[in-house]
Write an enzyme that holds these catalytic residues in place. Structure first.
Site, PDB file in Angstrom:
ATOM      1  N   ASP A   1       7.473   2.398   6.201  1.00 24.75           N
ATOM      2  CA  ASP A   1       7.457   3.764   5.655  1.00 24.75           C
ATOM      3  C   ASP A   1       8.590   4.595   6.249  1.00 24.75           C
ATOM      4  O   ASP A   1       9.158   5.437   5.560  1.00 24.75           O
ATOM      5  CB  ASP A   1       6.093   4.413   5.919  1.00 24.75           C
ATOM      6  CG  ASP A   1       4.995   3.649   5.214  1.00 24.75           C
ATOM      7  OD1 ASP A   1       5.081   3.500   3.988  1.00 24.75           O
ATOM      8  OD2 ASP A   1       4.085   3.135   5.897  1.00 24.75           O
TER       9      ASP A   1
ATOM     10  N   SER B   1       5.373  -2.663  -1.866  1.00 28.72           N
ATOM     11  CA  SER B   1       6.262  -2.925  -2.992  1.00 28.72           C
ATOM     12  C   SER B   1       7.639  -3.449  -2.568  1.00 28.72           C
ATOM     13  O   SER B   1       8.424  -3.843  -3.434  1.00 28.72           O
ATOM     14  CB  SER B   1       6.417  -1.651  -3.834  1.00 28.72           C
ATOM     15  OG  SER B   1       6.885  -0.598  -3.027  1.00 28.72           O
ATOM     16  N   THR B   2       7.956  -3.470  -1.270  1.00 28.12           N
ATOM     17  CA  THR B   2       9.181  -4.146  -0.810  1.00 28.12           C
ATOM     18  C   THR B   2       8.844  -5.555  -0.320  1.00 28.12           C
ATOM     19  O   THR B   2       9.650  -6.479  -0.481  1.00 28.12           O
ATOM     20  CB  THR B   2       9.859  -3.346   0.336  1.00 28.12           C
ATOM     21  OG1 THR B   2       9.768  -1.948   0.043  1.00 28.12           O
ATOM     22  CG2 THR B   2      11.317  -3.727   0.450  1.00 28.12           C
TER      23      THR B   2
ATOM     24  N   ASP C   1       8.296  -7.704   6.567  1.00 29.94           N
ATOM     25  CA  ASP C   1       7.422  -6.652   6.028  1.00 29.94           C
ATOM     26  C   ASP C   1       8.251  -5.432   5.638  1.00 29.94           C
ATOM     27  O   ASP C   1       9.403  -5.285   6.069  1.00 29.94           O
ATOM     28  CB  ASP C   1       6.389  -6.272   7.112  1.00 29.94           C
ATOM     29  CG  ASP C   1       5.117  -5.683   6.524  1.00 29.94           C
ATOM     30  OD1 ASP C   1       5.117  -5.282   5.347  1.00 29.94           O
ATOM     31  OD2 ASP C   1       4.108  -5.628   7.258  1.00 29.94           O
TER      32      ASP C   1
ATOM     33  N   GLU D   1      -0.966  -6.054   9.584  1.00 30.61           N
ATOM     34  CA  GLU D   1       0.499  -6.075   9.696  1.00 30.61           C
ATOM     35  C   GLU D   1       0.921  -6.094  11.163  1.00 30.61           C
ATOM     36  O   GLU D   1       1.868  -6.786  11.539  1.00 30.61           O
ATOM     37  CB  GLU D   1       1.100  -4.858   8.987  1.00 30.61           C
ATOM     38  CG  GLU D   1       0.993  -4.964   7.469  1.00 30.61           C
ATOM     39  CD  GLU D   1       1.440  -3.719   6.725  1.00 30.61           C
ATOM     40  OE1 GLU D   1       1.804  -3.851   5.557  1.00 30.61           O
ATOM     41  OE2 GLU D   1       1.412  -2.624   7.300  1.00 30.61           O
TER      42      GLU D   1
ATOM     43  N   THR E   1       2.986  -6.392   3.364  1.00 31.97           N
ATOM     44  CA  THR E   1       2.280  -5.780   2.236  1.00 31.97           C
ATOM     45  C   THR E   1       3.097  -4.615   1.693  1.00 31.97           C
ATOM     46  O   THR E   1       3.734  -3.895   2.463  1.00 31.97           O
ATOM     47  CB  THR E   1       0.908  -5.279   2.725  1.00 31.97           C
ATOM     48  OG1 THR E   1       0.138  -6.420   3.123  1.00 31.97           O
ATOM     49  CG2 THR E   1       0.148  -4.524   1.633  1.00 31.97           C
TER      50      THR E   1
HETATM   51  C1  5RP Z   1       1.570  -1.172   4.003  1.00 30.49           C
HETATM   52  C2  5RP Z   1       2.888  -0.862   4.602  1.00 30.49           C
HETATM   53  C3  5RP Z   1       4.072  -0.970   3.718  1.00 30.49           C
HETATM   54  O1  5RP Z   1       4.926  -1.957   4.220  1.00 30.49           O
HETATM   55  C4  5RP Z   1       4.768   0.367   3.695  1.00 30.49           C
HETATM   56  O2  5RP Z   1       3.843   1.356   3.266  1.00 30.49           O
HETATM   57  C5  5RP Z   1       5.988   0.354   2.771  1.00 30.49           C
HETATM   58  O3  5RP Z   1       5.549   0.185   1.454  1.00 30.49           O
HETATM   59  P1  5RP Z   1       6.557   0.039   0.247  1.00 30.49           P
HETATM   60  O4  5RP Z   1       7.406  -1.157   0.496  1.00 30.49           O
HETATM   61  O5  5RP Z   1       5.647  -0.094  -0.949  1.00 30.49           O
HETATM   62  O6  5RP Z   1       7.392   1.310   0.169  1.00 30.49           O
HETATM   63  O7  5RP Z   1       3.018  -0.540   5.767  1.00 30.49           O
HETATM   64  O8  5RP Z   1       0.533  -0.893   4.894  1.00 30.49           O
END
Ligand code: 5RP
Length: 239
Positions: free
Chosen positions: A99, A38-39, A96, A118, A36
Site C-alpha cells: 500500500d 491486484s498487483t 507481494d 502476508e 495478495t
Molecule cells: C493485501 C495487501 C496488498 O498487497 C496491498 O493492499 C496492495 O494491493 P494492490 O496491489 O491491490 O494495490 O497488503 O492485504
C-alpha cells in the site's frame, strides 16, 4: 506515454518475475510465498506462465489468502501450508504488493485485509520482494494510507484505547456487501489507523505488536524487501 495504474501493476509484476528468474532468485524446486491483491495477481499469473512454459519446475507455493489460494488452484500452482513438511516453516522468496513504500523500503500492507498471513510469509522468507506501481511510493509511510491492524474482536475497545494513547485514531473496517466489520481469513477484525503526527514505522511495529489483543500490524520493517516499481519514464526500476 503515461500508463494507467493497472498497466503499471501488470508491467511491474511481470518484469519482477522474469528478472528474479534471470537472477536465480526464482528457481526450479524452490518454495515461494505468494501475496495478495491486484498487483500480486499478475505476478502469480506470470509465474504460472513460466511454470507452464517449463522455465521453472517443481515450485511449491504458500498462499497468503483464500483469494490467492483459489487463484493458484485455478492456475495449477501447488499450494502448501507453512507447516507442511515440504515447506518446513521457511521459504526461499516471497513476492507481494504494497500500500505504501518509503525510501528505506519500509512498507505498509493490509489494504486487502491479508496482512497477517502476508507477514508470516514475508518474515519467514530468505528474500522478500515487493511489486508496487508508482502511486505506492511515498516519502513517509503512514501519513496518507491508514495503517491496518488485525485485532481480536473481543479486544476492540482496549486495543483502541491503547492505540489512542500512542497518538492513533482508529476506524473499524466495515464489510462491503456484508453487514458489520470485515472478518479476515483468520476470523479476526481490522482497525485502520491514522496518526496525529508522523511516526517511526520500525519502532511503532514493535510497540503496536505489544498491545494485548493485537494480532498483527501492517508496518513491514524487519525483513527489508527488494522493491520493483515504475519510474517517471514508465520504466521498471529495482531498489
Ligand atoms: C493485501 C495487501 C496488498 O498487497 C496491498 O493492499 C496492495 O494491493 P494492490 O496491489 O491491490 O494495490 O497488503 O492485504
Amino acid at each position: 506515454m503515461a500508463m494507467t495504474q493497472s498497466e503499471q501493476k501488470e508491467l511491474v509484476a511481470q518484469t519482477a518475475i522474469d528478472t528474479l528468474i534471470k537472477k536465480g532468485l526464482i528457481f526450479s524446486g524452490m518454495k515461494i510465498g505468494l501475496g495478495t491483491g491486484s498487483t500480486a495477481v499478475p505476478a502469480v499469473k506470470h509465474l504460472a506462465t513460466r511454470i507452464k512454459d517449463g522455465t521453472v519446475k517443481d515450485i511449491k507455493a504458500v498462499a497468503t489468502s483464500f483469494g490467492t489460494q483459489n487463484l493458484c488452484e485455478e492456475l495449477g500452482i501447488p499450494v502448501y501450508s507453512m507447516n507442511d513438511k515440504a515447506i518446513g516453516g521457511h521459504l526461499d522468496l516471497a513476492i507481494d504488493g504494497a500500500d505504501e513504500v518509503d525510501p528505506n523500503n519500509n512498507v505498509i500492507k493490509g489494504g486487502g485485509a491479508a496482512l497477517l498471513r502476508e507477514k508470516i510469509v514475508a518474515y519467514n522468507s530468505t528474500q522478500f520482494v515487493i511489486v508496487a506501481d508508482s502511486t505506492k511510493i511515498v516519502s513517509t509511510v503512514g501519513t496518507k494510507f491508514p495503517l491496518p491492524v488485525e485485532i481480536i474482536g473481543e479486544a476492540r475497545v482496549p486495543v483502541t484505547a491503547a492505540l489512542n494513547a500512542l497518538g492513533a485514531k482508529c476506524v473499524l473496517r466495515e464489510g462491503v456487501k456484508k453487514c458489520g466489520p470485515v472478518i479476515t481469513d483468520n476470523c479476526n477484525q481490522l482497525l485502520d489507523i491514522t496518526w496525529e503526527k508522523p511516526v517511526d514505522p520500525c519502532e511503532m511495529e514493535d510497540k503496536i505488536n505489544q498491545i494485548v489483543g493485537v494480532v498483527e500490524v501492517g508496518f513491514f520493517t524487519k525483513n527489508k524487501p527488494i522493491v520493483f516499481t515504475i519510474d517517471a519514464d514508465c520504466k521498471v526500476i529495482e531498489r
